[in-house]
Design an enzyme around this catalytic site. Structure first.
Site, mmCIF file in Angstrom:
data_model
loop_
_atom_site.group_PDB
_atom_site.id
_atom_site.type_symbol
_atom_site.label_atom_id
_atom_site.label_comp_id
_atom_site.label_asym_id
_atom_site.label_seq_id
_atom_site.Cartn_x
_atom_site.Cartn_y
_atom_site.Cartn_z
ATOM 1 N N GLU A 70 51.801 55.122 17.182
ATOM 2 C CA GLU A 70 52.305 53.897 17.224
ATOM 3 C C GLU A 70 51.766 52.842 16.046
ATOM 4 O O GLU A 70 51.642 51.689 16.099
ATOM 5 C CB GLU A 70 52.088 53.272 18.577
ATOM 6 C CG GLU A 70 52.517 53.905 19.556
ATOM 7 C CD GLU A 70 52.205 53.172 21.111
ATOM 8 O OE1 GLU A 70 51.317 52.511 20.892
ATOM 9 O OE2 GLU A 70 52.511 53.735 21.895
ATOM 10 N N ASN A 77 53.348 60.195 16.272
ATOM 11 C CA ASN A 77 53.945 59.822 17.655
ATOM 12 C C ASN A 77 54.243 58.395 17.688
ATOM 13 O O ASN A 77 53.348 57.513 17.299
ATOM 14 C CB ASN A 77 52.770 60.349 18.541
ATOM 15 C CG ASN A 77 53.283 60.432 19.895
ATOM 16 O OD1 ASN A 77 54.284 61.277 20.223
ATOM 17 N ND2 ASN A 77 52.472 59.688 21.048
ATOM 18 N N HIS A 98 59.568 56.837 26.124
ATOM 19 C CA HIS A 98 59.717 55.885 27.331
ATOM 20 C C HIS A 98 60.899 55.257 27.533
ATOM 21 O O HIS A 98 61.102 54.106 26.709
ATOM 22 C CB HIS A 98 58.297 55.032 27.335
ATOM 23 C CG HIS A 98 56.838 55.601 27.332
ATOM 24 N ND1 HIS A 98 56.654 56.193 28.362
ATOM 25 C CD2 HIS A 98 56.049 55.865 26.344
ATOM 26 C CE1 HIS A 98 55.413 56.661 28.211
ATOM 27 N NE2 HIS A 98 55.095 56.492 26.958
ATOM 28 N N GLU A 122 56.266 61.722 25.827
ATOM 29 C CA GLU A 122 55.716 61.081 26.812
ATOM 30 C C GLU A 122 57.056 60.464 27.724
ATOM 31 O O GLU A 122 57.199 59.347 28.137
ATOM 32 C CB GLU A 122 55.188 59.796 26.344
ATOM 33 C CG GLU A 122 53.738 60.032 25.559
ATOM 34 C CD GLU A 122 53.017 58.626 24.958
ATOM 35 O OE1 GLU A 122 53.216 57.689 25.522
ATOM 36 O OE2 GLU A 122 52.018 59.103 24.228
ATOM 37 N N ASP A 150 59.581 59.407 30.125
ATOM 38 C CA ASP A 150 59.867 58.953 31.526
ATOM 39 C C ASP A 150 61.004 57.844 31.414
ATOM 40 O O ASP A 150 61.334 57.349 30.550
ATOM 41 C CB ASP A 150 58.438 58.259 32.232
ATOM 42 C CG ASP A 150 57.811 57.137 31.495
ATOM 43 O OD1 ASP A 150 58.412 56.410 30.550
ATOM 44 O OD2 ASP A 150 56.630 56.877 31.788
HETATM 45 C C1 XIL Z 1 49.284 54.502 29.053
HETATM 46 C C2 XIL Z 1 48.654 55.159 30.027
HETATM 47 O O1 XIL Z 1 49.640 55.606 30.904
HETATM 48 C C3 XIL Z 1 48.045 54.227 31.074
HETATM 49 O O2 XIL Z 1 47.226 54.943 32.087
HETATM 50 C C4 XIL Z 1 47.082 53.340 30.112
HETATM 51 O O3 XIL Z 1 46.479 52.011 30.981
HETATM 52 C C5 XIL Z 1 47.753 52.555 29.041
HETATM 53 O O4 XIL Z 1 48.464 53.616 28.215
HETATM 54 N N1 XIL Z 1 52.249 55.174 24.524
HETATM 55 C C6 XIL Z 1 51.245 55.982 24.540
HETATM 56 C C7 XIL Z 1 50.191 56.440 25.540
HETATM 57 O O5 XIL Z 1 50.954 56.652 23.556
HETATM 58 O O6 XIL Z 1 48.916 56.628 25.583
HETATM 59 C C8 XIL Z 1 50.447 55.136 26.709
HETATM 60 O O7 XIL Z 1 49.799 55.564 27.995
HETATM 61 C C9 XIL Z 1 51.919 54.642 27.151
HETATM 62 C C10 XIL Z 1 52.664 54.289 26.119
#
Ligand code: XIL
Length: 361
Positions: free
Chosen positions: A166, A208, A244, A273, A275
């Protein structure tokens, strides 16, 4: 008599097949078992982060049914928080390797690779780092020594590292919240990749981010950076879309094109990641229509990866709503994963499995 019994059996078998396709032996197949052999199917491994504020013990350590599903369904594991700075490096001269070690060990025992997450990020850094006063030379040394220590510890056991996470904002500028880039300049990104490569020459090193599922200035910024790093012979091996997704913003129908641009540079790509969150109706239970839409978003994301030759890792950010970060971070949204709290499967799960199985043939 015989006829009636047969009819009943047929009806039962048909509806069972619709709800939960079963293998000839009666054992449901898993995602990992049907997937194309060159594609890893992963999940975040729940623990740390938001879980620490929840009324349950560490999921990965204590939830046995959770561990069974984790082992059965996936052949890649991403520590959700356990390798982040605030967790693994809580004090300047103290590392906390236990939880990450346990995941790496579990992965080995269960034929899984590990995605290391993450080394250079603006978030979830420890207070000693955020609030400390360091010279530039000290900061650089702190990052270098962290990378050599953490990457070195798991040398040979990590398939992919999210080296830089990020780093761009929505305008395609470097994030000012990123302590490393702010204090040391963007050249530190190349250094981080070089150090990680020295510490583990076999690990694939990734950029990423989220918000790169559609073309735009953020994707352009990553493409320009990737080209520059490659021209400078920096060991960059991959670009990943976190994915996400929210049903508020539509399906990721241009994701294959985005991934292809990085594939064209000779990079691996990955979904890291995934969802798919939704606005929960009154009462909290998603409608059948919402679940169908969710399944289609999951499928579109998987199809994008399957369409790109070098997309070698497809990871969902947790597999059960029981431990999802979504309700904690996105008020009124939820139900974002492929299984309910009790690990029963949603339409999205079956859609992923069918799509993987069709791609393997
Ligand atoms: C999130 C986790 O799922 C949580 O448990 C934590 O409190 C905060 O981070 N982008 C990322 C991840 O790269 O590391 C993040 O994970 C979600 C967004």
């Amino acid at each position: 008599m015989k006829r009636t019994v047969l009819a009943v059996v047929t009806v039962l078998a048909t509806s069972a097949a619709l709800i939960q396709p079963v293998q000839a032996g009666g054992h449901a197949k898993s995602l990992r078992s049907v997937a194309p052999r060159d594609l890893r199917i992963g999940t975040a491994v729940a623990g740390g982060g938001h879980h620490l504020d929840q009324p349950y013990p560490d999921p990965f350590t204590y939830d046995k049914p959770y561990r069974r599903v984790l082992a059965k369904e996936f052949n890649s594991a991403s520590p959700e928080n356990q390798m982040k700075w605030e967790f693994i490096h809580p004090e300047r001269n103290k590392y906390n390797f236990g939880p990450a070690d346990a995941i790496v060990k579990f992965a080995r025992q269960n034929g899984q690779v590990v995605r290391g997450h993450t080394l250079l990020w603006h978030s979830q850094n420890p207070a000693w780092l955020n609030e400390g006063t360091f010279t530039k030379a000290e900061l650089r040394q702190i990052l270098k020594s962290h990378i050599f220590t953490v990457v070195g510890r798991y040398k040979g056991k990590i398939q992919q590292w999210d080296v830089a996470n990020e780093i761009f904002n929505e305008n395609g500028e470097y994030r000012s919240e990123n302590i490393w880039i702010r204090e040391l300049g963007p050249g530190i990104i190349a250094d981080a990749f070089r150090w990680a490569h020295q510490a583990d020459p076999k690990a694939q090193l990734f950029l990423n981010d989220y918000g790169v599922e559609w073309p735009g200035v953020k994707v352009d910024a990553y493409e320009a950076l990737a080209k520059q790093l490659l021209a400078d012979r920096v060991p960059l091996h991959g670009f990943a879309s976190q994915a996400h997704l929210s049903m508020r913003y539509g399906a990721p129908d241009q994701l294959a094109g985005v991934l292809q641009r990085f594939d064209d540079l000779g990079l691996k790509t990955a979904i890291t990641e995934l969802d798919v969150r939704m606005d929960l109706p009154e009462g909290g239970a998603p409608t059948a229509e919402q679940l169908a839409t969710q399944a289609s978003y999951y499928k579109t994301t998987l199809d994008a990866c399957l369409a790109v030759a070098g997309c070698n890792s497809f990871t969902i950010w947790g597999f059960t709503d029981k431990y999802s970060w979504v309700p904690v971070f996105f008020p009124a949204e939820g139900a974002a994963t492929v299984m309910w709290d009790d690990f029963t499967k949603k339409p999205a799960y079956y859609t992923l499995r069918d799509t993987l199985a069709a791609a393997r043939r």
